[in-house]
Scaffold this motif. Structure first.
Motif, mmCIF file in Angstrom:
data_model
loop_
_atom_site.group_PDB
_atom_site.id
_atom_site.type_symbol
_atom_site.label_atom_id
_atom_site.label_comp_id
_atom_site.label_asym_id
_atom_site.label_seq_id
_atom_site.Cartn_x
_atom_site.Cartn_y
_atom_site.Cartn_z
ATOM 1 N N LYS A 304 10.657 16.532 -28.331
ATOM 2 C CA LYS A 304 9.802 17.384 -27.515
ATOM 3 C C LYS A 304 8.335 17.127 -27.862
ATOM 4 C CE LYS A 304 11.314 21.878 -27.196
ATOM 5 N NZ LYS A 304 11.300 23.276 -27.666
ATOM 6 N N PHE A 305 7.551 16.583 -26.921
ATOM 7 C CA PHE A 305 6.129 16.346 -27.193
ATOM 8 C C PHE A 305 5.301 17.617 -26.997
ATOM 9 C CE2 PHE A 305 6.226 11.479 -26.150
ATOM 10 C CZ PHE A 305 6.763 11.234 -27.403
ATOM 11 N N ALA A 306 5.755 18.526 -26.105
ATOM 12 C CA ALA A 306 4.988 19.766 -25.860
ATOM 13 C C ALA A 306 5.781 20.976 -26.333
ATOM 14 C CB ALA A 306 4.672 19.913 -24.370
ATOM 15 N N GLU A 307 5.337 21.564 -27.445
ATOM 16 C CA GLU A 307 6.004 22.765 -27.960
ATOM 17 C C GLU A 307 5.481 24.011 -27.259
ATOM 18 O OE1 GLU A 307 8.415 23.073 -30.188
ATOM 19 O OE2 GLU A 307 8.541 21.067 -31.060
ATOM 20 N N SER A 308 4.280 23.892 -26.633
ATOM 21 C CA SER A 308 3.696 25.032 -25.939
ATOM 22 C C SER A 308 2.898 24.512 -24.752
ATOM 23 C CB SER A 308 2.758 25.785 -26.887
ATOM 24 O OG SER A 308 1.697 24.923 -27.256
ATOM 25 N N GLN A 309 2.512 25.440 -23.877
ATOM 26 C CA GLN A 309 1.751 25.076 -22.683
ATOM 27 C C GLN A 309 0.447 24.372 -23.079
ATOM 28 O OE1 GLN A 309 3.121 25.585 -19.706
ATOM 29 N NE2 GLN A 309 1.408 24.677 -18.593
ATOM 30 N N SER A 310 -0.161 24.817 -24.195
ATOM 31 C CA SER A 310 -1.448 24.259 -24.604
ATOM 32 C C SER A 310 -1.325 22.794 -25.055
ATOM 33 C CB SER A 310 -2.049 25.107 -25.731
ATOM 34 O OG SER A 310 -1.180 25.094 -26.843
ATOM 35 N N CYS A 316 1.544 14.832 -22.043
ATOM 36 C CA CYS A 316 1.553 13.937 -20.870
ATOM 37 C C CYS A 316 1.021 12.556 -21.246
ATOM 38 C CB CYS A 316 0.712 14.522 -19.739
ATOM 39 S SG CYS A 316 1.532 15.865 -18.880
ATOM 40 N N ARG A 317 -0.026 12.549 -22.063
ATOM 41 C CA ARG A 317 -0.583 11.255 -22.490
ATOM 42 C C ARG A 317 0.452 10.461 -23.287
ATOM 43 N NH1 ARG A 317 -5.429 14.185 -22.931
ATOM 44 N NH2 ARG A 317 -5.245 14.567 -25.172
ATOM 45 N N GLY A 318 1.182 11.169 -24.157
ATOM 46 C CA GLY A 318 2.231 10.514 -24.951
ATOM 47 C C GLY A 318 3.336 9.953 -24.066
ATOM 48 N N TYR A 319 3.811 10.769 -23.133
ATOM 49 C CA TYR A 319 4.871 10.302 -22.222
ATOM 50 C C TYR A 319 4.387 9.107 -21.403
ATOM 51 C CZ TYR A 319 7.775 14.426 -23.170
ATOM 52 O OH TYR A 319 8.559 15.373 -23.775
ATOM 53 N N LYS A 320 3.133 9.210 -20.928
ATOM 54 C CA LYS A 320 2.618 8.122 -20.087
ATOM 55 C C LYS A 320 2.529 6.825 -20.894
ATOM 56 C CE LYS A 320 -1.147 6.729 -17.168
ATOM 57 N NZ LYS A 320 -2.512 7.009 -16.737
ATOM 58 N N SER A 340 12.402 13.581 -20.661
ATOM 59 C CA SER A 340 11.533 14.545 -21.329
ATOM 60 C C SER A 340 12.361 15.793 -21.586
ATOM 61 C CB SER A 340 10.340 14.916 -20.455
ATOM 62 O OG SER A 340 9.762 16.126 -20.950
ATOM 63 N N CYS A 341 12.331 16.281 -22.839
ATOM 64 C CA CYS A 341 13.062 17.515 -23.148
ATOM 65 C C CYS A 341 12.083 18.661 -23.405
ATOM 66 C CB CYS A 341 13.994 17.313 -24.341
ATOM 67 S SG CYS A 341 13.154 16.902 -25.861
ATOM 68 N N SER A 342 10.816 18.475 -22.979
ATOM 69 C CA SER A 342 9.834 19.556 -23.122
ATOM 70 C C SER A 342 10.006 20.508 -21.946
ATOM 71 C CB SER A 342 8.404 19.015 -23.091
ATOM 72 O OG SER A 342 8.222 18.030 -24.081
ATOM 73 N N GLY A 343 10.346 21.758 -22.224
ATOM 74 C CA GLY A 343 10.520 22.728 -21.152
ATOM 75 C C GLY A 343 9.243 22.945 -20.348
ATOM 76 N N MET A 345 7.138 20.799 -19.445
ATOM 77 C CA MET A 345 6.943 19.689 -18.500
ATOM 78 C C MET A 345 7.896 19.907 -17.327
ATOM 79 S SD MET A 345 5.699 16.557 -17.972
ATOM 80 C CE MET A 345 5.431 15.411 -19.309
ATOM 81 N N THR A 346 7.359 20.195 -16.146
ATOM 82 C CA THR A 346 8.228 20.423 -14.979
ATOM 83 C C THR A 346 8.760 19.084 -14.460
ATOM 84 O OG1 THR A 346 6.372 20.228 -13.473
ATOM 85 C CG2 THR A 346 6.900 22.464 -14.269
ATOM 86 N N PRO A 347 9.870 19.103 -13.718
ATOM 87 C CA PRO A 347 10.402 17.848 -13.168
ATOM 88 C C PRO A 347 9.360 17.111 -12.312
ATOM 89 C CG PRO A 347 12.046 19.585 -12.955
ATOM 90 C CD PRO A 347 10.801 20.246 -13.469
#
Ligand code: SAH
Length: 397
Positions: A304-310, A316-320, A340-343, A345-347
């Motif tokens: 999970k790259f994003a643990e929170s909205q912030s 996104c930069r990491g995924y890209k 992506s398993c970060s909640g 991050m929307t589909p």
């Protein structure tokens, strides 16, 4: 008598739609607050009953709903009813696919916020993630003892998120005795996998990717496959069963790679076609690009790259970054299987990030499969946050 939580006018709306969370900013007043995690009656500003919740005074999520029924008591029988129902819902999956490891309780999505239970053979691995489940641990334990009278119960409440609920990390045996680790589970028509429930990640294994591991098999015949963030080699086993020419596993974890190697041998697959590289995936991909390495199939299953909205923008930069690098390593006609398993991050957003990544790599792609979490990780309709795992299979020209 439990305490009473009164919501600001209008803040009852999400509860009327059966959403299980109460955020701190929705709370107008708390009367006779119970101890951390204790039960509390939730009322709207006019005094009408809304729900019975657990009280988390230290968390942004101030309340988690146990029940919308004013007559339902939160006791052993309550947990027994909910866990039995969830367990019944898993039986079709178990019969259909002969799996020996399933998620029994998936928290909010099984109407038990803050509780995760995975069952590996006869071992229940329990995660207590909220103050409310911590408060009711004895009830949960008694319910499990009734439903699974012969099972070992092991607690893996060693998650940093517990801090947000004012709880410290903990793990250890709750009942019985653990067999020596790792144990062997099976999934998808006889694939055997070693799982260490004590030292493995999460509860030991990533059960949510079960269907998606199987989905990889058909793309691999005669192909050179790169499995990034391989953990114990789950995806690689299916690539090998699908007769891949070669499979490279990349992960930072030495112990995970050691188990990956054992998993290959355990399934009578050819270790000669396999490599195990202990490295940072970002660095490995960059180095491979500089060395002009090529692959036919690449799996990207990062943590999970994003643990929170912030953290979403940075995520996104990491995924890209990894998707761009992976696309540039693919032969024409290659397959990118990306997750992506970060909640947070929307589909839609994930698809956009992958599209941008391919654009930057100067490659064209078509999505040929949309993938998600396995059925024992359901999404309760009032709780869309329960959808966290997104996968795209992209054919890259
Ligand atoms: N695909 C696996 C699960 C992957 S979990 C399966 O199906 O079982 C994510 C993995 O990424 C973990 O094993 C973790 O050790 C690894 N990891 C995390 N950050 C990493 C990094 N920067 N480079 C390489 N591996 C990393």
């Amino acid at each position: 008598m439990p305490g009473i939580m009164i919501l600001h006018p209008g803040r009852e709306k999400s509860l009327l739609r059966k959403h299980p969370w109460i955020f701190s900013k929705g709370v107008m007043e708390v009367k006779e607050p119970p101890e951390n995690g204790g039960d509390i009656t939730v009322r709207d500003s006019a005094g009408n009953f809304l729900a019975t919740a657990s009280y988390s005074p230290e968390s942004q999520i101030r309340g988690r709903i146990w029940s919308f029924d004013p007559d339902e008591k939160i006791d052993t029988a309550f947990f027994e009813r909910r866990i039995r129902k969830a367990w019944e819902n898993r039986q079709a999956l178990i019969e259909r696919t002969a799996v020996s490891a399933v998620r029994v309780i998936d928290a909010e999505s099984d109407f038990l916020p803050g509780l995760i239970i995975d069952r590996y053979n006869g071992i229940l691995v329990v995660k207590i993630l909220s103050a409310g489940t911590e408060y009711h641990l004895q009830h949960i334990r008694s319910a499990l003892e009734k439903i699974f009278p012969d099972d070992v119960i092991y607690e893996r409440s060693d998650e940093a998120v517990r801090k947000k609920e004012g709880l410290s990390e903990r793990k250890g045996i709750l009942r019985g005795e653990l067999p020596p680790q790792p144990i062997t589970i099976s999934e998808n028509a006889g694939m055997k996998i070693l799982v260490d429930v004590v030292n493995g990640h999460k509860t030991g294994f990533y059960l949510d990717q079960r269907d998606n591991r199987a989905a990889l098999e058909k793309y691999c015949r005669g192909r050179d496959v790169l499995n990034c963030f391989s953990y114990t080699g789950g995806f690689s086993l299916y690539a090998l069963r699908g007769r891949a020419k070669s499979v490279v596993n990349v992960d930072v974890s030495g112990p995970a790679l050691a188990i990956a190697k054992e998993n290959v041998v355990l399934n009578h697959l050819d270790p000669g076609r396999c490599r195990f590289v202990r490295a940072d995936v970002f660095e490995y991909l960059r180095k491979s690009r500089d060395e002009k390495k090529k692959f036919d199939v690449i799996v990207l299953d990062p943590p999970k790259f994003a643990e929170s909205q912030s953290q979403l923008q940075k995520a996104c930069r990491g995924y890209k970054d990894i998707n761009m690098l992976a696309a540039s390593l693919l032969n024409p006609g290659g397959i990118l299987m990306t997750y992506s398993c970060s909640g947070h991050m929307t589909p839609d957003l994930f698809q956009k990030v992958v599209a941008d990544a391919l654009l930057d790599a100067g490659r064209e792609g078509q999505i040929i499969e949309y993938l998600t979490q396995a059925g024992d990780h359901p999404v309760a309709l009032p709780f869309p946050e329960g959808l966290y795992l997104k996968g795209l299979v992209v054919k890259v020209s």
